[in-house]
Write an enzyme that holds these catalytic residues in place. Structure first.
Site, PDB file in Angstrom:
ATOM      1  N   HIS A 133       0.877  -1.178   0.000  1.00  0.00           N
ATOM      2  CA  HIS A 133       0.000   0.000   0.000  1.00  0.00           C
ATOM      3  C   HIS A 133       0.915   1.229   0.000  1.00  0.00           C
ATOM      4  O   HIS A 133       0.908   2.032   0.929  1.00  0.00           O
ATOM      5  CB  HIS A 133      -0.944  -0.040   1.205  1.00  0.00           C
ATOM      6  CG  HIS A 133      -2.189   0.783   1.055  1.00  0.00           C
ATOM      7  ND1 HIS A 133      -3.460   0.293   1.274  1.00  0.00           N
ATOM      8  CD2 HIS A 133      -2.367   2.077   0.710  1.00  0.00           C
ATOM      9  CE1 HIS A 133      -4.362   1.251   1.081  1.00  0.00           C
ATOM     10  NE2 HIS A 133      -3.713   2.345   0.739  1.00  0.00           N
ATOM     11  N   GLU A 146      -4.391  -0.309  -5.446  1.00  0.00           N
ATOM     12  CA  GLU A 146      -4.547   0.768  -6.423  1.00  0.00           C
ATOM     13  C   GLU A 146      -3.280   1.047  -7.231  1.00  0.00           C
ATOM     14  O   GLU A 146      -2.718   2.144  -7.162  1.00  0.00           O
ATOM     15  CB  GLU A 146      -4.976   2.062  -5.726  1.00  0.00           C
ATOM     16  CG  GLU A 146      -6.288   1.941  -4.994  1.00  0.00           C
ATOM     17  CD  GLU A 146      -6.796   3.265  -4.441  1.00  0.00           C
ATOM     18  OE1 GLU A 146      -6.073   4.277  -4.551  1.00  0.00           O
ATOM     19  OE2 GLU A 146      -7.902   3.300  -3.912  1.00  0.00           O
ATOM     20  N   ASN A 198     -12.169  -0.229  -4.579  1.00  0.00           N
ATOM     21  CA  ASN A 198     -12.205   0.917  -3.669  1.00  0.00           C
ATOM     22  C   ASN A 198     -13.093   1.968  -4.322  1.00  0.00           C
ATOM     23  O   ASN A 198     -12.822   2.377  -5.450  1.00  0.00           O
ATOM     24  CB  ASN A 198     -10.802   1.514  -3.475  1.00  0.00           C
ATOM     25  CG  ASN A 198      -9.830   0.540  -2.802  1.00  0.00           C
ATOM     26  OD1 ASN A 198     -10.228  -0.526  -2.339  1.00  0.00           O
ATOM     27  ND2 ASN A 198      -8.561   0.921  -2.749  1.00  0.00           N
ATOM     28  N   GLU A 258     -12.513  -0.723  -0.013  1.00  0.00           N
ATOM     29  CA  GLU A 258     -12.519   0.583   0.668  1.00  0.00           C
ATOM     30  C   GLU A 258     -13.733   1.376   0.222  1.00  0.00           C
ATOM     31  O   GLU A 258     -14.072   1.384  -0.971  1.00  0.00           O
ATOM     32  CB  GLU A 258     -11.290   1.438   0.298  1.00  0.00           C
ATOM     33  CG  GLU A 258      -9.987   0.942   0.832  1.00  0.00           C
ATOM     34  CD  GLU A 258      -8.811   1.838   0.406  1.00  0.00           C
ATOM     35  OE1 GLU A 258      -9.022   3.029   0.097  1.00  0.00           O
ATOM     36  OE2 GLU A 258      -7.693   1.318   0.384  1.00  0.00           O
TER      37      GLU A 258
HETATM   38  C1  FCB Z   1      -7.475   5.432  -1.399  1.00  0.00           C
HETATM   39  C2  FCB Z   1      -6.269   4.847  -0.686  1.00  0.00           C
HETATM   40  C3  FCB Z   1      -6.352   4.916   0.816  1.00  0.00           C
HETATM   41  C4  FCB Z   1      -6.970   6.209   1.298  1.00  0.00           C
HETATM   42  C5  FCB Z   1      -8.249   6.510   0.550  1.00  0.00           C
HETATM   43  C6  FCB Z   1      -8.953   7.766   0.993  1.00  0.00           C
HETATM   44  O1  FCB Z   1      -7.115   5.809  -2.678  1.00  0.00           O
HETATM   45  O2  FCB Z   1      -6.123   3.486  -1.036  1.00  0.00           O
HETATM   46  O3  FCB Z   1      -5.069   4.729   1.322  1.00  0.00           O
HETATM   47  O4  FCB Z   1      -6.082   7.235   1.254  1.00  0.00           O
HETATM   48  O5  FCB Z   1      -7.991   6.587  -0.822  1.00  0.00           O
END
Ligand code: FCB
Length: 461
Positions: A118, A163, A298, A358
């Site tokens: 990450h 991501e 996410n 997420e």
């Molecule tokens: C995503 C990231 C995470 C966080 C959120 C708000 O892109 O994966 O770490 O910062 O946004």
């Protein structure tokens, strides 16, 4: 009917955003340690040196998770905490931290979901080119082996990359994130290809070495394209736009999702960016395309799509929508239906079980005079998005879990500590934690397996 049995109700974090202890117990520097100390890179001059001090307070944090009733916790491993130089010698004290965390989670009845990367690349590897160096996929596989050998007797849920197109785009093209480079698209596409190979080799490594049968996925992002209305023309336009690549929007699911799941780059990526095309060796696409057990999504941002010939009444709100409640502190639109459309379009295209890895709201929370942190907007946001996840489930989309971003208030990359995403409020002066109202609310949602999502005792079908 509520949510499916065994649905993974969770919350997510990432190592650099919460751990702190930036140079403790032999940890090496990551690119974020270096970048956050460069002048002007982070709002307010914030750094993750201490962050939410989770490295020291993890026991308390696991107890908070247990209090919320989380079934699953998604966290990431800091590569330079384990391998200070990125390769070679393993720092046992760093490994011990994750070892104890995993034991603590399991003792509390919480399933660990591990993300291997990450964004906190070892600085030592950045000095050798980082994601631009074709050798990085082998370095990443070596690191993966270290983690899998240490934790896979207890961990079964894995994601290699979080991501990838954000860390490639922001890190190597626009420069707003570490390592802060502004290179041309050819370099970005090469870094992207290298990260796809890293994903493939990590998946192979997990499958080959895991002691417990692994469940492997990825956590992807990319603007969800949602129809401006539910008219069939708009739905068709959104489906197409969600995976289409044109010269101004290479940033979407297809760039990374198609190679990983379908084994090929999208046609239109090649068509528009032929000049910048990365070097692809024979066998690369096979390495990248490994069987996956789930596709993680996410969800934060959506754009509207309007079908040709279909007219959206002007003046009905941004992008033609009248019912959009507002924007988050990140400037992102609150658009609950986007999670439904994102899930549905990805399900149609990739036919893999899906997980919302997420989703959450940034706000300016603070303790009120009564000592509690009231965050009704977050409750409303999460309820609206979860009801749209339920809608997808009701229509037969296979969604296995949902992770709130985030468990704790934390270091929001270039935006520093101001945007607060947590279910748990963190006072950065003394590191005191308090459950926000949303944490209490989420506990009820989990306890009732989703039934408590609707206010006033209405029941979910
Ligand atoms: C995503 C990231 C995470 C966080 C959120 C708000 O892109 O994966 O770490 O910062 O946004």
């Amino acid at each position: 009917m509520t949510f499916p049995q065994g649905f993974a109700w969770g919350a997510a974090t990432a190592s650099y955003q919460i751990e702190g202890a930036a140079s403790e117990d032999g940890k090496g520097l990551s690119i974020w340690d270096v970048f956050s100390h460069e002048q002007g890179k982070i709002d307010g001059g914030d750094t993750g040196d201490v962050a939410s001090d989770h490295y020291h307070r993890w026991r308390e944090d696991v107890a908070l998770m247990a209090g919320i009733g989380l079934k699953a916790y998604r966290f990431s491993i800091s590569w330079p905490r384990l391998l200070p130089e990125g390769r070679g010698a393993v720092e046992r004290r760093g490994l011990g931290f994750y070892d104890r965390l995993v034991d603590g989670l399991l003792a509390a009845g919480i399933e660990p979901w591990v993300t291997l990367y990450h964004w906190d690349l070892p600085h030592a590897l950045h000095l050798q080119g980082g994601w631009l160096n074709p050798a990085i996929s082998d370095w990443f596989a070596e690191y993966t082996a270290v983690v899998v050998d240490a934790l896979s007797d207890r961990v079964s849920h894995w994601m290699a990359l979080n991501e990838p197109h954000v860390f490639v785009d922001h890190g190597y093209l626009s420069g707003g994130h570490a390592p802060g480079l502004r290179l041309d698209l050819a370099a970005g596409l090469q870094a992207g290809h290298n990260s796809l190979l890293a994903h493939g080799k990590a998946v192979q490594t997990i499958r080959a070495r895991a002691k417990k049968p692994p469940t492997i996925g990825v956590a992807q992002v990319g603007a969800v394209r949602a129809p401006a209305s539910e008219a069939p023309e708009d739905v068709a336009a959104a489906r197409e736009a969600m995976f289409a690549i044109n010269p101004s929007t290479h940033f979407n699911h297809a760039w990374f999702g198609d190679p990983m799941v379908l084994g090929e780059y999208p046609e239109d990526l090649l068509q528009h960016f032929r000049r910048d095309w990365p070097s692809i060796r024979p066998g690369d696409m096979e390495t990248i395309c490994q069987p996956l057990d789930f596709y993680g999504l996410n969800v934060y941002f959506a754009e509207a799509a309007v079908g040709a010939g279909h007219r959206v009444e002007p003046g009905t709100g941004p992008q033609g929508r009248g019912d959009r409640p507002g924007y988050t502190m990140m400037g992102w639109p609150v658009w609950p239906e986007s999670i439904y459309w994102g899930l549905r379009f990805l399900w149609e295209r990739y036919e893999l079980p899906l997980v919302i890895t997420e989703n959450g709201l940034a706000n300016t929370d603070w303790p009120h005079l009564d000592g509690r942190v009231h965050d009704p907007q977050r409750i409303d946001y999460l309820a609206r998005y979860l009801l749209q996840v339920k809608r997808a489930l009701d229509e037969g989309v296979d969604v296995r879990g949902y992770f709130v971003w985030s468990l704790l208030d934390n270091f929001e990359w270039a935006r520093g500590f101001r945007p607060r995403f947590g279910l748990v409020y963190v006072d950065y002066e003394d590191q005191q934690r308090r459950l926000k109202d949303s944490a209490h609310w989420y506990r009820q949602v989990i306890e009732t397996n989703g039934r408590a999502l609707l206010p006033g005792g209405q029941s979910l079908r």
